[in-house]
Design an enzyme around this catalytic site. Structure first.
Site, PDB file in Angstrom:
ATOM      1  CD  GLN A  36      -2.789   0.493   4.297  1.00 53.68           C
ATOM      2  OE1 GLN A  36      -2.546   1.633   3.911  1.00 53.68           O
ATOM      3  NE2 GLN A  36      -1.891  -0.253   4.905  1.00 53.68           N
ATOM      4  CG  HIS A  63      -2.473   1.612   7.709  1.00 55.68           C
ATOM      5  ND1 HIS A  63      -1.434   1.103   8.452  1.00 55.68           N
ATOM      6  CD2 HIS A  63      -1.927   2.608   6.952  1.00 55.68           C
ATOM      7  CE1 HIS A  63      -0.315   1.769   8.171  1.00 55.68           C
ATOM      8  NE2 HIS A  63      -0.594   2.686   7.254  1.00 55.68           N
ATOM      9  CE1 TYR A 102      -0.181   8.151   9.272  1.00 59.10           C
ATOM     10  CE2 TYR A 102       0.652   5.985   8.649  1.00 59.10           C
ATOM     11  CZ  TYR A 102       0.641   7.353   8.485  1.00 59.10           C
ATOM     12  OH  TYR A 102       1.452   7.945   7.564  1.00 59.10           O
ATOM     13  N   PRO A 131       0.838  -1.204   0.000  1.00 59.30           N
ATOM     14  CG  PRO A 131       0.067  -1.005   2.191  1.00 59.30           C
ATOM     15  CD  PRO A 131       0.782  -1.941   1.259  1.00 59.30           C
ATOM     16  CG  MET A 132       3.634   2.364  -1.597  1.00 59.37           C
ATOM     17  SD  MET A 132       4.883   2.111  -2.849  1.00 59.37           S
ATOM     18  CE  MET A 132       4.048   0.977  -3.940  1.00 59.37           C
ATOM     19  CB  THR A 133      -0.066   7.547   0.903  1.00 59.69           C
ATOM     20  OG1 THR A 133      -0.812   6.837   1.880  1.00 59.69           O
ATOM     21  CG2 THR A 133      -0.588   8.965   0.796  1.00 59.69           C
TER      22      THR A 133
HETATM   23  C1  LIG Z   1       5.167   6.732  -1.428  1.00 60.34           C
HETATM   24  C2  LIG Z   1       4.902   5.738  -0.328  1.00 60.34           C
HETATM   25  C3  LIG Z   1       3.694   5.782   0.333  1.00 60.34           C
HETATM   26  C4  LIG Z   1       3.395   4.846   1.343  1.00 60.34           C
HETATM   27  N1  LIG Z   1       2.150   4.843   1.897  1.00 60.34           N
HETATM   28  C5  LIG Z   1       1.776   3.828   2.718  1.00 60.34           C
HETATM   29  C6  LIG Z   1       0.424   3.674   3.114  1.00 60.34           C
HETATM   30  O1  LIG Z   1      -0.481   4.411   2.699  1.00 60.34           O
HETATM   31  N2  LIG Z   1       0.134   2.639   3.945  1.00 60.34           N
HETATM   32  C7  LIG Z   1       1.093   1.774   4.404  1.00 60.34           C
HETATM   33  O2  LIG Z   1       0.779   0.860   5.158  1.00 60.34           O
HETATM   34  N3  LIG Z   1       2.382   1.902   4.011  1.00 60.34           N
HETATM   35  C8  LIG Z   1       2.741   2.871   3.156  1.00 60.34           C
HETATM   36  N4  LIG Z   1       4.032   2.933   2.672  1.00 60.34           N
HETATM   37  C9  LIG Z   1       4.998   1.890   3.059  1.00 60.34           C
HETATM   38  C10 LIG Z   1       5.017   0.763   2.019  1.00 60.34           C
HETATM   39  O3  LIG Z   1       3.801   0.044   2.017  1.00 60.34           O
HETATM   40  C11 LIG Z   1       6.167  -0.238   2.273  1.00 60.34           C
HETATM   41  O4  LIG Z   1       5.982  -0.866   3.519  1.00 60.34           O
HETATM   42  C12 LIG Z   1       7.523   0.444   2.256  1.00 60.34           C
HETATM   43  O5  LIG Z   1       7.648   1.275   1.135  1.00 60.34           O
HETATM   44  C13 LIG Z   1       8.667  -0.585   2.267  1.00 60.34           C
HETATM   45  O6  LIG Z   1       8.686  -1.324   1.077  1.00 60.34           O
HETATM   46  P1  LIG Z   1       9.787  -1.009  -0.083  1.00 60.34           P
HETATM   47  O7  LIG Z   1      11.114  -0.990   0.609  1.00 60.34           O
HETATM   48  O8  LIG Z   1       9.609  -2.151  -1.050  1.00 60.34           O
HETATM   49  O9  LIG Z   1       9.444   0.332  -0.660  1.00 60.34           O
HETATM   50  C14 LIG Z   1       4.355   3.866   1.698  1.00 60.34           C
HETATM   51  C15 LIG Z   1       5.590   3.853   1.034  1.00 60.34           C
HETATM   52  C16 LIG Z   1       5.859   4.748   0.017  1.00 60.34           C
HETATM   53  C17 LIG Z   1       7.167   4.656  -0.717  1.00 60.34           C
END
Ligand SMILES: Cc1cc2nc3c(=O)[nH]c(=O)nc-3n(C[C@H](O)[C@H](O)[C@H](O)COP(=O)(O)O)c2cc1C
Length: 373
Positions: free
Chosen positions: A105, A172, A177, A28-30
């Site tokens: 999410q 989440h 949070y 999940p990525m915001t």
């Molecule tokens: C731009 C961005 C936004 C994120 N937003 C969320 C989110 O909305 N919810 C969440 O649980 N994690 C969020 N994360 C964390 C990611 O889900 C993930 O756990 C984290 O990027 C580690 O994985 P990676 O090393 O493969 O990037 C976000 C990460 C990034 C890069």
């Protein structure tokens, strides 16, 4: 760069009504591309591209429940209201047409501000005890009515996810949070049934959310819960210092109705506890699976150097081998692996892994945050 046989990543996965073609999950990525909380066609196309390129399960960006202060940015999508839900209908229809599977999410940010904006919700910011982090006040402590409505709002979002045709949903409960603020003693000073000296007591709010979500979606719909030891307010915080405490934390949540624990860490290869009886190497997802029997998702720096919070601070990353991941999955340490930045940056990342086309992997830079590739 070479890497080992990736066959394990491409084994199917089945749990209740969820059938995945492979073990790779888009984390999940915001993205803040949903003005006034409405996900538009650009957002639908972004997710559809991942489905077209073999992602096994897509987890949406955090999308907020129907509480007045659930969001901390005006372009974070809502998971309530007719127009936003119509936007999500377009998202899931596009993903299904491309053969993908997806869950939203669902999220309440608690008292955490968004570093990208000064925007604040019109309503009072709310959290268990009106704290952002230990000793740092922000907003108000939730009343019994606020808590009851928040629980109900999670359930309404869950019912909407199922009604729209999503394949699963993720609650989440990580990263500092709202739900995590209840878990964390540093932000939960309540003396009622939602607080307490033990992690088992402070998990009560999450349990109530999960139970009401379970009622809303029925027994067969898979529920994922995301949890983390680390908080964005403090990377060193640990809710469970020992396996026994981890059981106290997570087992009641599985009992309440969670099917899959999504165990967030910043680097998937880091052992969760110091050497214990020959299990020293297990990561968070490995321990959570062993202790609760639930299926688990791991995550953290797959395929890229550096880690997520460094990337937010502007550090660039280069492609990295993930042989260590394959070894862990071959051992059955956890069931699924989530990938964040690499898939944000490149919709074709999973197809490239499948084709063993590591030469085509891209590095990551902060510029990617501003694009919906
Ligand atoms: C731009 C961005 C936004 C994120 N937003 C969320 C989110 O909305 N919810 C969440 O649980 N994690 C969020 N994360 C964390 C990611 O889900 C993930 O756990 C984290 O990027 C580690 O994985 P990676 O090393 O493969 O990037 C976000 C990460 C990034 C890069």
């Amino acid at each position: 760069m070479t890497f080992s046989d990736t066959a394990i990543l491409f084994e199917p996965f089945h749990l209740k009504t969820l059938s995945l073609r492979n073990r790779i999950v888009m984390a999940p990525m915001t993205r803040t591309f949903a003005p006034e909380g409405i996900p538009g066609r650009n957002v639908a196309d972004y997710y559809r591209r991942r489905a077209e390129n073999d992602v096994g399960l897509i987890l949406s960006e955090g999308t907020v429940i129907d509480r007045p202060a659930a969001s901390n940015h005006p372009a974070i999508p809502h998971f309530h209201g007719e127009t936003a839900l119509a936007g999500w209908q377009r998202v899931i229809d596009g993903v299904h047409q491309a053969g993908g599977r997806m869950g939203p999410q669902i999220w309440h940010v608690g008292s955490v501000a968004n570093s990208m904006t000064d925007w604040v919700p019109a309503a009072e910011i709310e959290s268990p005890s009106g704290l952002l982090s230990p000793g740092e006040p922000r907003g108000i402590a939730m009343t019994d009515e606020d808590i009851a409505d928040a629980i109900d709002s999670f359930a309404r979002a869950a019912a909407a996810a199922k009604a729209l045709g999503f394949d699963t949903l993720e609650i989440h409960g990580a990263h500092g949070y709202l739900i995590d603020q209840f878990f964390w003693a540093g932000t939960n000073e309540r003396s009622d049934r939602f607080g307490g000296a033990t992690i088992r007591e402070r998990a009560h709010f999450a349990s109530e959310v999960i139970k009401s979500v379970r009622v809303a979606v029925g027994p067969d719909f898979p529920i994922i819960l995301r949890v983390s030891q680390w908080k964005q307010q403090d990377y060193t915080v640990r809710l469970a210092e020992t396996p026994a405490l981890m059981t106290d934390w997570l087992a009641p949540l599985v009992e309440a109705g969670v099917d899959i624990l999504h165990c967030s860490q910043r680097r998937f290869w880091e052992p969760e506890f110091p050497a214990i009886d020959g299990e020293s190497g297990l990561n968070f997802a490995g321990w959570a699976k062993k202790l609760t029997g639930a299926a688990t998702i791991s995550v953290g720096s797959v395929g890229l150097s550096g880690e997520v919070m460094g990337a937010f601070a502007g550090e660039a990353s280069t492609p990295q081998s993930f042989d260590a991941l394959i070894e862990r999955m071959d051992r059955g340490e956890f069931d699924l692996i989530a990938v964040g930045r690499a898939i944000l940056n490149d919709p074709e990342w999973v197809s490239k892994v499948r084709g063993n086309n590591s030469a085509a992997f891209k590095g990551f830079s902060a510029a990617a945050f501003g694009e919906l590739y």
